[in-house]
Design a protein around this motif. Structure first.
Motif, PDB file in Angstrom:
ATOM      1  N   ALA A 200      -2.379  -7.932  -5.262  1.00  0.00           N
ATOM      2  CA  ALA A 200      -1.285  -8.871  -5.018  1.00  0.00           C
ATOM      3  C   ALA A 200      -1.806 -10.165  -4.401  1.00  0.00           C
ATOM      4  N   LEU A 201      -2.737 -10.056  -3.469  1.00  0.00           N
ATOM      5  CA  LEU A 201      -3.265 -11.258  -2.818  1.00  0.00           C
ATOM      6  C   LEU A 201      -4.093 -12.101  -3.773  1.00  0.00           C
ATOM      7  N   THR A 202      -4.959 -11.446  -4.547  1.00  0.00           N
ATOM      8  CA  THR A 202      -5.788 -12.210  -5.488  1.00  0.00           C
ATOM      9  C   THR A 202      -4.946 -12.800  -6.615  1.00  0.00           C
ATOM     10  N   ALA A 203      -3.931 -12.079  -7.068  1.00  0.00           N
ATOM     11  CA  ALA A 203      -3.057 -12.617  -8.118  1.00  0.00           C
ATOM     12  C   ALA A 203      -2.263 -13.816  -7.633  1.00  0.00           C
TER      13      ALA A 203
ATOM     14  N   GLY B  88      -3.527 -16.145  -5.783  1.00  0.00           N
ATOM     15  CA  GLY B  88      -4.419 -17.286  -5.634  1.00  0.00           C
ATOM     16  C   GLY B  88      -5.455 -17.162  -4.546  1.00  0.00           C
ATOM     17  N   ALA B  89      -5.500 -16.043  -3.827  1.00  0.00           N
ATOM     18  CA  ALA B  89      -6.495 -15.881  -2.758  1.00  0.00           C
ATOM     19  C   ALA B  89      -7.844 -15.506  -3.357  1.00  0.00           C
ATOM     20  N   PRO B  90      -8.954 -16.032  -2.823  1.00  0.00           N
ATOM     21  CA  PRO B  90     -10.288 -15.599  -3.286  1.00  0.00           C
ATOM     22  C   PRO B  90     -10.479 -14.108  -3.062  1.00  0.00           C
ATOM     23  N   ALA B  91     -11.241 -13.465  -3.936  1.00  0.00           N
ATOM     24  CA  ALA B  91     -11.403 -12.008  -3.874  1.00  0.00           C
ATOM     25  C   ALA B  91     -12.003 -11.555  -2.547  1.00  0.00           C
ATOM     26  N   ALA B  92     -13.035 -12.278  -2.069  1.00  0.00           N
ATOM     27  CA  ALA B  92     -13.686 -11.875  -0.815  1.00  0.00           C
ATOM     28  C   ALA B  92     -12.732 -12.020   0.364  1.00  0.00           C
ATOM     29  N   THR B  93     -11.925 -13.079   0.376  1.00  0.00           N
ATOM     30  CA  THR B  93     -10.973 -13.279   1.468  1.00  0.00           C
ATOM     31  C   THR B  93      -9.873 -12.243   1.420  1.00  0.00           C
ATOM     32  N   ALA B  94      -9.405 -11.909   0.211  1.00  0.00           N
ATOM     33  CA  ALA B  94      -8.400 -10.859   0.079  1.00  0.00           C
ATOM     34  C   ALA B  94      -8.941  -9.526   0.554  1.00  0.00           C
ATOM     35  N   ALA B  95     -10.208  -9.246   0.219  1.00  0.00           N
ATOM     36  CA  ALA B  95     -10.833  -8.005   0.685  1.00  0.00           C
ATOM     37  C   ALA B  95     -10.930  -7.985   2.212  1.00  0.00           C
ATOM     38  N   SER B  96     -11.231  -9.128   2.823  1.00  0.00           N
ATOM     39  CA  SER B  96     -11.278  -9.210   4.279  1.00  0.00           C
ATOM     40  C   SER B  96      -9.917  -8.891   4.884  1.00  0.00           C
ATOM     41  N   ALA B  97      -8.862  -9.447   4.283  1.00  0.00           N
ATOM     42  CA  ALA B  97      -7.515  -9.221   4.805  1.00  0.00           C
ATOM     43  C   ALA B  97      -7.128  -7.747   4.710  1.00  0.00           C
ATOM     44  N   VAL B  98      -7.443  -7.118   3.577  1.00  0.00           N
ATOM     45  CA  VAL B  98      -7.109  -5.698   3.407  1.00  0.00           C
ATOM     46  C   VAL B  98      -7.919  -4.844   4.379  1.00  0.00           C
TER      47      VAL B  98
ATOM     48  N   GLN C 288       5.027 -15.568   2.007  1.00  0.00           N
ATOM     49  CA  GLN C 288       4.473 -14.968   0.794  1.00  0.00           C
ATOM     50  C   GLN C 288       3.654 -13.713   1.138  1.00  0.00           C
ATOM     51  N   VAL C 289       2.892 -13.769   2.216  1.00  0.00           N
ATOM     52  CA  VAL C 289       2.102 -12.604   2.622  1.00  0.00           C
ATOM     53  C   VAL C 289       3.029 -11.446   2.978  1.00  0.00           C
ATOM     54  N   ALA C 290       4.115 -11.743   3.705  1.00  0.00           N
ATOM     55  CA  ALA C 290       5.062 -10.686   4.076  1.00  0.00           C
ATOM     56  C   ALA C 290       5.697 -10.071   2.840  1.00  0.00           C
ATOM     57  N   LEU C 291       6.100 -10.903   1.882  1.00  0.00           N
ATOM     58  CA  LEU C 291       6.718 -10.390   0.661  1.00  0.00           C
ATOM     59  C   LEU C 291       5.729  -9.551  -0.144  1.00  0.00           C
ATOM     60  N   LEU C 292       4.488 -10.018  -0.243  1.00  0.00           N
ATOM     61  CA  LEU C 292       3.476  -9.263  -0.977  1.00  0.00           C
ATOM     62  C   LEU C 292       3.209  -7.914  -0.303  1.00  0.00           C
ATOM     63  N   TYR C 293       3.179  -7.907   1.031  1.00  0.00           N
ATOM     64  CA  TYR C 293       2.974  -6.632   1.729  1.00  0.00           C
ATOM     65  C   TYR C 293       4.125  -5.666   1.454  1.00  0.00           C
ATOM     66  N   LEU C 294       5.353  -6.142   1.571  1.00  0.00           N
ATOM     67  CA  LEU C 294       6.510  -5.267   1.368  1.00  0.00           C
ATOM     68  C   LEU C 294       6.534  -4.710  -0.052  1.00  0.00           C
ATOM     69  N   ALA C 295       6.238  -5.562  -1.040  1.00  0.00           N
ATOM     70  CA  ALA C 295       6.234  -5.098  -2.429  1.00  0.00           C
ATOM     71  C   ALA C 295       5.090  -4.126  -2.683  1.00  0.00           C
ATOM     72  N   ALA C 296       3.887  -4.441  -2.165  1.00  0.00           N
ATOM     73  CA  ALA C 296       2.725  -3.578  -2.399  1.00  0.00           C
ATOM     74  C   ALA C 296       2.887  -2.236  -1.696  1.00  0.00           C
ATOM     75  N   SER C 297       3.381  -2.241  -0.465  1.00  0.00           N
ATOM     76  CA  SER C 297       3.549  -0.981   0.266  1.00  0.00           C
ATOM     77  C   SER C 297       4.649  -0.129  -0.354  1.00  0.00           C
ATOM     78  N   SER C 298       5.695  -0.763  -0.884  1.00  0.00           N
ATOM     79  CA  SER C 298       6.750   0.004  -1.555  1.00  0.00           C
ATOM     80  C   SER C 298       6.216   0.652  -2.828  1.00  0.00           C
TER      81      SER C 298
END
Length: 309
Positions: free
Chosen positions: A266-269, A271-281, A235-245
């Protein structure tokens, strides 16, 4: 004379670099509590996963070099090609719409003896292969992650605007300009046929393009594991490919702002918590942009001084 040229480059690089920092600081200031929480979480993240992400980030430059070699029939000097990709990555974060990376690669190919037209064609072949690989990966992963990607709602006004722009573009391409576009397209198609006439070059082009997209996905996956973001790797790989495109459609330097917002949303939508998604980005950007930026600019300066660009 070289000292004067170096000073001119420094005077030009400094304001551009400051502009990039300001563009990054503005959205961070607007959402500072989330960014601060994400940075604190990243500071205590798993170092082993972050190291894996850093190794994958380094691999993206080798993959880019492999794809660039595959886009031309002539053999390119390996070490200089790899250094040029590292420098092009840094330059791409300073100018919008990939102009910096394109200019570095174009200059490098011309220094290797390719005519300007063939050099531009090689860049077009590489870009086409990269886009095709991303679309193919999205098509392959989407059925494995059902309901993860949702088609956006498109209004009739947006459809009318796109159709109007298409009609206007067709009118602008009439006459001599249309003939030039046809010639450019014919040249690119000829380059594609020439590359695929040599299986080794075609393998390098498509293999490098696939590795480039996969390694960038792996960087984000490693960072999400480091900050314990609760999403499966596919799911992370798919979200990255879609977001980067999607972010590639925005003419910002290196996708700055656009990719960050698209990835975070994409990550927060999903189901990831906002702070964790921000950490990943933040972690993904740290490994792919901010840490390599200054070394990349130094390599760019060195290549220019040695007349490799």
């Amino acid at each position: 004379m070289d000292l004067a040229a170096g000073r001119r480059r420094a005077y030009w690089h400094t304001p551009v670099f400051l502009a990039v920092l300001l563009c990054a600081a503005y959205p961070a200031r607007q959402h500072w509590p989330v960014v601060e929480a994400g940075a604190l979480r990243l500071a205590v993240a798993d170092h082993g996963w972050l190291l894996l992400g850093a190794v994958a980030a380094v691999g993206t430059w080798a993959a880019s070099a492999l794809a660039q070699q595959g886009a031309v029939a002539r053999r390119l000097p390996g070490p200089r090609l790899l250094a040029a990709q590292f420098a092009a990555s840094a330059a791409g974060h300073l100018l919008p719409a990939g102009l910096g990376a394109g200019a570095v690669n174009l200059r490098f190919l011309m220094r290797c003896g390719l005519p300007a037209g063939r050099s531009a064609g090689a860049l077009a072949v590489k870009a086409t292969a990269g886009a095709a690989v991303r679309l193919a990966l999205i098509a392959a992963l989407a059925p494995l992650c059902p309901s993860l990607l949702r088609a956006p709602h498109v209004s009739w006004a947006a459809v009318a605007a796109v159709l109007g722009a298409a009609v206007l573009l067709g009118a602008l391409l009439a006459g001599p300009l249309r003939l030039r576009c046809r010639r450019a397209l014919a040249s690119v198609l000829a380059d594609i046929r020439a590359v695929h006439a040599r299986p080794a070059r075609a393998g390098a082009l498509w293999g490098g393009s696939l590795a480039f997209a996969a390694l960038h996905s792996l960087v984000l996956i490693a960072v999400t594991r480091a900050v314990e973001l609760p999403l499966p790797s596919l799911q992370v790989a798919l979200l990255y490919l879609a977001a980067s495109s999607a972010a590639a459609l925005l003419p910002t330097p290196g996708g700055l702002g656009g990719l960050d917002a698209a990835l975070g949303l994409a990550l927060t939508a999903s189901g990831a918590p906002a702070a964790t998604a921000a950490s990943a980005v933040l972690g993904y950007r740290l490994l792919t942009v901010w840490l390599p930026l200054v070394p990349g600019l130094l390599v760019l300066t060195l290549l220019v001084r040695r007349k490799a660009l």
